[in-house]
Design a protein around this motif. Structure first.
Motif, PDB file in Angstrom:
ATOM      1  N   GLU A  62     -63.593 -10.626   4.563  1.00  8.33           N
ATOM      2  CA  GLU A  62     -64.085 -10.149   5.850  1.00  8.33           C
ATOM      3  C   GLU A  62     -63.133  -9.138   6.480  1.00  8.33           C
ATOM      4  O   GLU A  62     -63.553  -8.274   7.256  1.00  8.33           O
ATOM      5  N   GLU A  63     -61.865  -9.255   6.158  1.00  9.14           N
ATOM      6  CA  GLU A  63     -60.853  -8.384   6.771  1.00  9.14           C
ATOM      7  C   GLU A  63     -60.369  -7.285   5.833  1.00  9.14           C
ATOM      8  O   GLU A  63     -59.617  -6.394   6.242  1.00  9.14           O
ATOM      9  N   ARG A  64     -60.768  -7.393   4.551  1.00 13.56           N
ATOM     10  CA  ARG A  64     -60.306  -6.448   3.531  1.00 13.56           C
ATOM     11  C   ARG A  64     -58.787  -6.277   3.603  1.00 13.56           C
ATOM     12  O   ARG A  64     -58.249  -5.183   3.745  1.00 13.56           O
ATOM     13  N   ALA A  65     -58.124  -7.415   3.518  1.00 16.92           N
ATOM     14  CA  ALA A  65     -56.661  -7.465   3.565  1.00 16.92           C
ATOM     15  C   ALA A  65     -56.189  -8.503   2.559  1.00 16.92           C
ATOM     16  O   ALA A  65     -56.975  -9.295   2.040  1.00 16.92           O
ATOM     17  N   LEU A  66     -54.886  -8.478   2.270  1.00 16.54           N
ATOM     18  CA  LEU A  66     -54.275  -9.482   1.420  1.00 16.54           C
ATOM     19  C   LEU A  66     -53.382 -10.370   2.273  1.00 16.54           C
ATOM     20  O   LEU A  66     -52.494  -9.883   2.975  1.00 16.54           O
ATOM     21  N   SER A  67     -53.640 -11.671   2.222  1.00 19.65           N
ATOM     22  CA  SER A  67     -52.797 -12.633   2.922  1.00 19.65           C
ATOM     23  C   SER A  67     -51.696 -13.076   1.962  1.00 19.65           C
ATOM     24  O   SER A  67     -51.974 -13.518   0.844  1.00 19.65           O
ATOM     25  N   VAL A  68     -50.464 -12.947   2.387  1.00 19.70           N
ATOM     26  CA  VAL A  68     -49.310 -13.268   1.545  1.00 19.70           C
ATOM     27  C   VAL A  68     -48.903 -14.723   1.770  1.00 19.70           C
ATOM     28  O   VAL A  68     -48.717 -15.155   2.904  1.00 19.70           O
ATOM     29  N   HIS A  69     -48.767 -15.466   0.673  1.00 18.21           N
ATOM     30  CA  HIS A  69     -48.335 -16.858   0.731  1.00 18.21           C
ATOM     31  C   HIS A  69     -47.037 -17.015  -0.051  1.00 18.21           C
ATOM     32  O   HIS A  69     -46.821 -16.331  -1.056  1.00 18.21           O
ATOM     33  N   ILE A  70     -46.192 -17.916   0.408  1.00 23.45           N
ATOM     34  CA  ILE A  70     -44.864 -18.094  -0.175  1.00 23.45           C
ATOM     35  C   ILE A  70     -44.800 -19.473  -0.825  1.00 23.45           C
ATOM     36  O   ILE A  70     -44.640 -20.487  -0.137  1.00 23.45           O
ATOM     37  N   PRO A  71     -44.931 -19.557  -2.143  1.00 25.49           N
ATOM     38  CA  PRO A  71     -44.835 -20.863  -2.809  1.00 25.49           C
ATOM     39  C   PRO A  71     -43.468 -21.513  -2.565  1.00 25.49           C
ATOM     40  O   PRO A  71     -42.470 -20.826  -2.311  1.00 25.49           O
ATOM     41  N   SER A  72     -43.437 -22.820  -2.664  1.00 25.44           N
ATOM     42  CA  SER A  72     -42.196 -23.543  -2.372  1.00 25.44           C
ATOM     43  C   SER A  72     -41.081 -23.200  -3.350  1.00 25.44           C
ATOM     44  O   SER A  72     -39.908 -23.405  -3.046  1.00 25.44           O
TER      45      SER A  72
END
Length: 274
Positions: free
Chosen positions: A142-152
């Motif tokens: 919906e936002e045409r973006a990449l959400s960055v996640h930080i694995p443990s």
């Protein structure tokens, strides 16, 4: 039967913890007909997971083994989708490495081998989230973006961070383009406790967390967010400050900061390194 064998074979390939394999096998045998193939579609995975939840026990009833079995079934089909689109096997294994990691994290926090992350892993099976190097990138249609996640287990060195961002830019313009079903992503975003401005007071300037956070231009700070308890202190809130663990230097400084009335919370921002 073939699908059931594939699920257990993938569990072995992903090196799931040994104590999980027997209860997982029992759960696999009991699985009803489920939309497992739909769990591998970027546009169908979320609804398919809702259908799965309605058909299997709640995760607290069987320590999430039915959820894990179904999610791994979706991952088996995701592997086929990866291959069809030219996505390398190392990306598949890095991305699906979340299953073993989540099991270990829950064991560390609760003392039990349980899978409580089914609500999240439809993103991995559905081609919405990929691990590329040290970071994960979730496509937000919906936002045409990449959400960055930080694995443990992320390594937040300058070299590894840059490698991940560069890889993501190439991936979503190349073999990952097929998964961007609402158009190409225009920016990287992140919402995490690791972006909380309060951490600047608690960590040395050369820390990996500050290095990661320094790449982002903040748009919102949520001082009352309590996400950090799970990841920093390995516990569920609320917990009085005096009862928090002190096993690391950050735990010790954060505990003292909270005991003195400070707040950590979380923040959201947009990548601004380039």
């Amino acid at each position: 039967m073939t699908e059931r064998r594939a699920i257990l074979a993938l569990a072995e390939e992903l090196a799931l913890p040994g104590p999980v394999l027997e209860p997982l096998a029992r759960a696999v045998e009991k699985l009803p007909e489920l939309p497992l193939r739909e769990l591998a579609g970027p546009g169908t995975a979320e609804d398919a997971w809702e259908a799965v939840k309605a058909s299997v026990p709640l995760w607290r009833q069987d320590d999430g083994m039915a959820h894990l079995a179904a999610a791994l079934g979706g991952a088996c089909h995701a592997r086929e989708v990866y291959r069809e689109n030219g996505v390398a096997e190392d990306v598949f294994f890095a991305t699906m490495g979340c299953f073993a990691r989540f099991l270990r994290e829950t064991r560390e926090i609760t003392g039990k081998w349980a899978f409580d992350r089914g609500f999240w892993t439809w993103r991995q099976t559905g081609g919405r989230l990929f691990r590329l190097g040290t970071l994960e990138f979730e496509y937000l249609p919906e936002e045409r973006a990449l959400s960055v996640h930080i694995p443990s287990d992320a390594v937040l060195s300058r070299k590894e961070l840059d490698r991940s961002y560069d890889w993501a830019e190439r991936f979503f313009a190349g073999e990952g383009r097929a998964f961007c079903y609402q158009g190409q992503p225009a920016e990287f975003r992140c919402g995490s406790w690791l972006l909380a401005p309060a951490l600047d007071k608690l960590l040395p300037e050369e820390s990996g967390i500050r290095r990661f956070a320094g790449d982002y231009r903040l748009s919102e700070v949520r001082e009352d967010d309590r996400e950090f308890y799970r990841w920093l202190f390995k516990c569920e809130p609320p917990l009085p400050a005096e009862d928090l663990p002190e096993g690391t230097s950050l735990q010790r400084s954060a505990k003292a900061y909270l005991a003195a009335g400070g707040k950590i919370g979380s923040a959201r921002g947009v990548l601004a390194r380039k």
